[in-house]
Design an enzyme around this catalytic site. Structure first.
Site, PDB file in Angstrom:
ATOM      1  N   ASP A   1      12.262   8.072  76.906  1.00  0.00           N
ATOM      2  CA  ASP A   1      12.798   9.346  76.412  1.00  0.00           C
ATOM      3  C   ASP A   1      12.138   9.755  75.096  1.00  0.00           C
ATOM      4  O   ASP A   1      12.081   8.972  74.147  1.00  0.00           O
ATOM      5  CB  ASP A   1      14.309   9.234  76.226  1.00  0.00           C
ATOM      6  CG  ASP A   1      14.947  10.576  75.939  1.00  0.00           C
ATOM      7  OD1 ASP A   1      14.960  10.972  74.764  1.00  0.00           O
ATOM      8  OD2 ASP A   1      15.422  11.230  76.881  1.00  0.00           O
ATOM      9  N   ARG A   2      11.640  10.990  75.057  1.00  0.00           N
ATOM     10  CA  ARG A   2      10.904  11.474  73.896  1.00  0.00           C
ATOM     11  C   ARG A   2      11.809  11.649  72.678  1.00  0.00           C
ATOM     12  O   ARG A   2      11.517  11.180  71.581  1.00  0.00           O
ATOM     13  CB  ARG A   2      10.218  12.816  74.224  1.00  0.00           C
ATOM     14  CG  ARG A   2       8.973  12.702  75.060  1.00  0.00           C
ATOM     15  CD  ARG A   2       9.182  12.154  76.459  1.00  0.00           C
ATOM     16  NE  ARG A   2      10.068  12.990  77.280  1.00  0.00           N
ATOM     17  CZ  ARG A   2      10.682  12.573  78.382  1.00  0.00           C
ATOM     18  NH1 ARG A   2      10.540  11.331  78.809  1.00  0.00           N
ATOM     19  NH2 ARG A   2      11.454  13.375  79.083  1.00  0.00           N
ATOM     20  N   THR A   3      12.939  12.341  72.872  1.00  0.00           N
ATOM     21  CA  THR A   3      13.835  12.604  71.742  1.00  0.00           C
ATOM     22  C   THR A   3      14.419  11.308  71.189  1.00  0.00           C
ATOM     23  O   THR A   3      14.477  11.119  69.967  1.00  0.00           O
ATOM     24  CB  THR A   3      14.962  13.565  72.156  1.00  0.00           C
ATOM     25  OG1 THR A   3      14.401  14.863  72.359  1.00  0.00           O
ATOM     26  CG2 THR A   3      16.031  13.665  71.078  1.00  0.00           C
TER      27      THR A   3
ATOM     28  N   CYS B   1       6.540  18.982  79.136  1.00  0.00           N
ATOM     29  CA  CYS B   1       7.667  18.702  78.244  1.00  0.00           C
ATOM     30  C   CYS B   1       7.336  19.203  76.843  1.00  0.00           C
ATOM     31  O   CYS B   1       6.334  18.776  76.252  1.00  0.00           O
ATOM     32  CB  CYS B   1       7.941  17.202  78.222  1.00  0.00           C
ATOM     33  SG  CYS B   1       9.151  16.681  76.987  1.00  0.00           S
ATOM     34  N   ASN B   2       8.163  20.102  76.311  1.00  0.00           N
ATOM     35  CA  ASN B   2       7.949  20.621  74.955  1.00  0.00           C
ATOM     36  C   ASN B   2       7.982  19.507  73.917  1.00  0.00           C
ATOM     37  O   ASN B   2       7.092  19.412  73.067  1.00  0.00           O
ATOM     38  CB  ASN B   2       9.033  21.648  74.610  1.00  0.00           C
ATOM     39  CG  ASN B   2       8.822  22.997  75.258  1.00  0.00           C
ATOM     40  OD1 ASN B   2       8.152  23.861  74.723  1.00  0.00           O
ATOM     41  ND2 ASN B   2       9.409  23.183  76.431  1.00  0.00           N
ATOM     42  N   THR B   3       9.017  18.662  73.976  1.00  0.00           N
ATOM     43  CA  THR B   3       9.204  17.629  72.956  1.00  0.00           C
ATOM     44  C   THR B   3       8.038  16.645  72.925  1.00  0.00           C
ATOM     45  O   THR B   3       7.636  16.175  71.852  1.00  0.00           O
ATOM     46  CB  THR B   3      10.529  16.869  73.195  1.00  0.00           C
ATOM     47  OG1 THR B   3      11.589  17.810  73.304  1.00  0.00           O
ATOM     48  CG2 THR B   3      10.826  15.916  72.053  1.00  0.00           C
ATOM     49  N   ALA B   4       7.450  16.375  74.089  1.00  0.00           N
ATOM     50  CA  ALA B   4       6.312  15.451  74.154  1.00  0.00           C
ATOM     51  C   ALA B   4       5.084  15.995  73.425  1.00  0.00           C
ATOM     52  O   ALA B   4       4.136  15.244  73.160  1.00  0.00           O
ATOM     53  CB  ALA B   4       5.972  15.143  75.611  1.00  0.00           C
TER      54      ALA B   4
ATOM     55  N   THR C   1      15.222  20.465  72.111  1.00  0.00           N
ATOM     56  CA  THR C   1      15.875  19.183  71.861  1.00  0.00           C
ATOM     57  C   THR C   1      15.918  18.899  70.362  1.00  0.00           C
ATOM     58  O   THR C   1      15.128  19.454  69.588  1.00  0.00           O
ATOM     59  CB  THR C   1      15.139  18.025  72.545  1.00  0.00           C
ATOM     60  OG1 THR C   1      13.830  17.921  71.967  1.00  0.00           O
ATOM     61  CG2 THR C   1      15.041  18.231  74.046  1.00  0.00           C
TER      62      THR C   1
ATOM     63  N   LYS D   1      20.015  17.626  82.930  1.00  0.00           N
ATOM     64  CA  LYS D   1      19.362  16.359  83.286  1.00  0.00           C
ATOM     65  C   LYS D   1      20.234  15.520  84.217  1.00  0.00           C
ATOM     66  O   LYS D   1      19.732  14.699  84.982  1.00  0.00           O
ATOM     67  CB  LYS D   1      19.007  15.560  82.024  1.00  0.00           C
ATOM     68  CG  LYS D   1      17.717  16.024  81.340  1.00  0.00           C
ATOM     69  CD  LYS D   1      17.358  15.114  80.181  1.00  0.00           C
ATOM     70  CE  LYS D   1      16.083  15.544  79.485  1.00  0.00           C
ATOM     71  NZ  LYS D   1      14.860  15.309  80.268  1.00  0.00           N
TER      72      LYS D   1
ATOM     73  N   CYS E   1      12.689  23.958  75.839  1.00  0.00           N
ATOM     74  CA  CYS E   1      12.950  22.712  76.577  1.00  0.00           C
ATOM     75  C   CYS E   1      12.953  23.087  78.052  1.00  0.00           C
ATOM     76  O   CYS E   1      13.584  24.072  78.441  1.00  0.00           O
ATOM     77  CB  CYS E   1      14.285  22.104  76.170  1.00  0.00           C
ATOM     78  SG  CYS E   1      14.741  20.668  77.178  1.00  0.00           S
TER      79      CYS E   1
END
Length: 233
Positions: free
Chosen positions: A49-51, A85-88, A127, A167, A196
């Site tokens: 998980d990125r966050t 994925c934005n957060t990635a 996120t 999710k 996201c």
């Protein structure tokens, strides 16, 4: 223009990857199979998980997995990569430097699109990992456009919708979502970036207003089609 092969770093999450592919198919001006985008999708659902990693709740970094898959896609013949994925995109620089083919920047392209649509102040929904690392905030500063981020109370509501609803395969709590949007509008925003890919799914499911909601997944799909040498509808 030559038709290029797209490599997709996906599975982050799986539903968002399916939605991205669906968007690319729907948005391509194609009269037959051969006029669609050639694509290899790496649906690596087991990517850490990125966050959780970014905010210190996990010591399992997704970076090694992302780099390994980026190299695999390059070796398989991809001409350029997209990261769904934005957060990635916190790891954008490291992934880009690990390969010799381009990696599209979803964050930059989404902010550019909002500016092209003549928006003046952007509300950022993403996120907590994305917000804390200021991916969209820094891009807005770089591009010279005003922005707004939610306080901790409302940011927790966003995370609840992303993780506990979308999710988890459930329908989004639209009462809470509408409360979030009201807060954004109260702060003078004339658009919201859905930063996201799980939030992108809400836009599709609830038919949210195209003029107000700037969907990062849609923007990435559009640019993927164009860069691959295919035509937009």
């Amino acid at each position: 223009m030559e038709n290029l092969l797209v490599g997709v770093l996906g599975g982050l999450g799986p539903m968002a990857t399916v939605y991205f592919y669906d968007l690319v198919v729907e948005m391509t001006d194609a009269k037959n199979d051969q006029e669609h985008v050639d694509m290899i999708i790496m649906n690596r659902a087991s990517t850490p998980d990125r966050t959780a990693y970014i905010i210190g709740k996990s010591d399992r970094s997704p970076l090694d997995v992302l780099i390994k898959d980026a190299k695999r896609l390059e070796k398989a013949g991809a001409n350029f990569l997209v990261l769904t994925c934005n957060t990635a995109h916190y790891f954008y620089k490291e992934i880009s430097e690990s390969i010799s083919i381009p990696l599209l920047n979803m964050i930059e392209e989404t902010v550019d699109y909002a500016i092209d649509q003549k928006h003046k102040k952007i509300g950022i929904l993403a996120t907590t990992g994305n917000i804390k690392t200021e991916l969209y905030q820094n891009m807005c500063k770089q591009k010279g456009i005003d922005f707004f981020v939610l306080d901790e109370e409302y940011q927790n509501k966003v995370m609840k919708i992303i993780y506990d609803d979308v999710k988890a395969g459930k329908k989004a709590n639209m009462k809470e979502f509408d409360e979030i949007i009201d807060k954004v509008k109260e702060n003078g925003c004339d658009c919201v970036i859905l930063g996201c890919t799980e939030l992108s799914i809400i836009k599709k499911d609830e038919n949210l207003d195209d003029n107000f909601f700037v969907d990062s997944s849609e923007v990435l799909a559009m640019n993927t089609i164009i860069k691959s040498g295919r035509k937009l509808k």
